[in-house]
Design an enzyme around this catalytic site. Structure first.
Site, PDB file in Angstrom:
ATOM      1  CB  SER A 145      -0.948   0.229   0.984  1.00  0.00           C
ATOM      2  OG  SER A 145      -1.869   0.814   1.287  1.00  0.00           O
ATOM      3  CG  ASP A 221      -7.330  -3.362  -2.615  1.00  0.00           C
ATOM      4  OD1 ASP A 221      -7.636  -2.499  -1.780  1.00  0.00           O
ATOM      5  OD2 ASP A 221      -6.318  -3.272  -2.131  1.00  0.00           O
ATOM      6  CG  HIS A 254      -5.110  -2.985   1.170  1.00  0.00           C
ATOM      7  ND1 HIS A 254      -5.018  -2.743   0.308  1.00  0.00           N
ATOM      8  CD2 HIS A 254      -5.166  -1.857   2.746  1.00  0.00           C
ATOM      9  CE1 HIS A 254      -4.136  -1.021   0.486  1.00  0.00           C
ATOM     10  NE2 HIS A 254      -3.840  -0.637   1.215  1.00  0.00           N
TER      11      HIS A 254
END
Length: 274
Positions: A145, A221, A254
């Site tokens: 991320s 995600d 995620h």
């Protein structure tokens, strides 16, 4: 303060350690973790974590030590921002301030005094962390991320220092998404040219990359469409003639369940290149 050993554990035949030291780059006490497989000189894979994380998220949740021991890689994981009572923060905002350093050198007040995570990761951490282990001098970098953004931008700007780069769910174009608008705008100001220097999509076109890049992205995600926008980077790589393996993993989100599912493949991939 010199290097302080906070904890050490036996792990997959090697040693998992956590250290603290006084950082010149951030002006604060910084913590980082090191996994040493204990098999003599080894390459080092740096892992940069995402929003709200410390070194502990990856170290405890990813299950990476098993694969690092198998492939003979040292793992180093720093914190994601400076910490301390005197460090400015946006306490009610998870995506800015402490836990959200974005791996930039802030130029705007009051952030510029401490939020120099780019210099910390690139210039200071290797000397401190690698003094605790025997290395071959080869380094790779990866992250998740916000940390995927950090890994890509740092590698693209320092190809002599990092020989391999991969990412999970990276923020590939912070200049074009809300997380990046907020962080880069407040850390760096309104100059979009300064933003471009921390934008992987801009950097890969401007600088290229002498090698291939691996990215895993979960198809489910929750941040994919608004914040991550992976295909912007694949389009930029195609334009720059850079080989990118962008793998959309069906059904994954995620979370660290996603990271743990594919970290073994990433470690093997880095080991083959280091």
């Amino acid at each position: 303060m010199g290097l302080e050993v906070l904890n050490q554990w036996k792990c997959f035949g090697g040693t998992q350690s956590v250290y603290a030291h006084a950082s010149e780059a951030t002006g604060t006490r910084m913590e980082f973790s090191v996994f040493d497989p204990g098999k003599g000189p080894a390459p080092v894979l740096y892992w940069l974590s995402g929003l709200t994380c410390t070194w502990e998220n990856f170290t405890a949740k990813a299950g990476a030590q098993r694969y690092a021991a198998e492939h003979g890689l040292i793992l180093v994981c720093p914190d994601t921002s400076p910490r301390g009572d005197d460090v400015p923060d946006a306490a009610d905002e998870y995506d800015f301030g402490k836990g959200a350093g974005f791996y930039v050198n802030a130029t705007q007040q009051p952030w510029s005094k401490n939020y120099c995570m780019y210099d910390y990761v690139v210039s200071e951490l290797p000397g401190v962390a690698e003094a605790t282990v025997e290395t071959t001098g080869q380094r790779g970098i990866s992250g998740h991320s916000m940390g995927g953004h950090g890994a890509l931008t740092i590698a693209l700007k320092n190809p002599d220092q990092y020989k391999s780069v991969s990412a999970f769910s990276p923020i590939v174009a912070p200049s074009q998404v809300p997380w990046g608008h907020k962080a880069l705008g407040r850390y760096l100001g309104d100059d979009r040219a300064a933003w471009a220097d921390y934008d992987a999509t801009e950097l890969v076109v401007a600088r290229g990359w002498n090698g291939d890049i691996l990215i895993d992205q979960g198809s489910k995600d929750q941040f994919l469409e608004e914040q991550l926008r992976s295909t912007l980077f694949s389009d930029a790589c195609a334009k720059a003639g850079v080989t990118l393996d962008l793998r959309f993993q069906e059904g994954y989100d995620h979370s660290y369940y996603f990271v743990a599912s594919f970290i073994g493949e990433h470690i093997a991939w880095h080991a083959a290149r280091l």
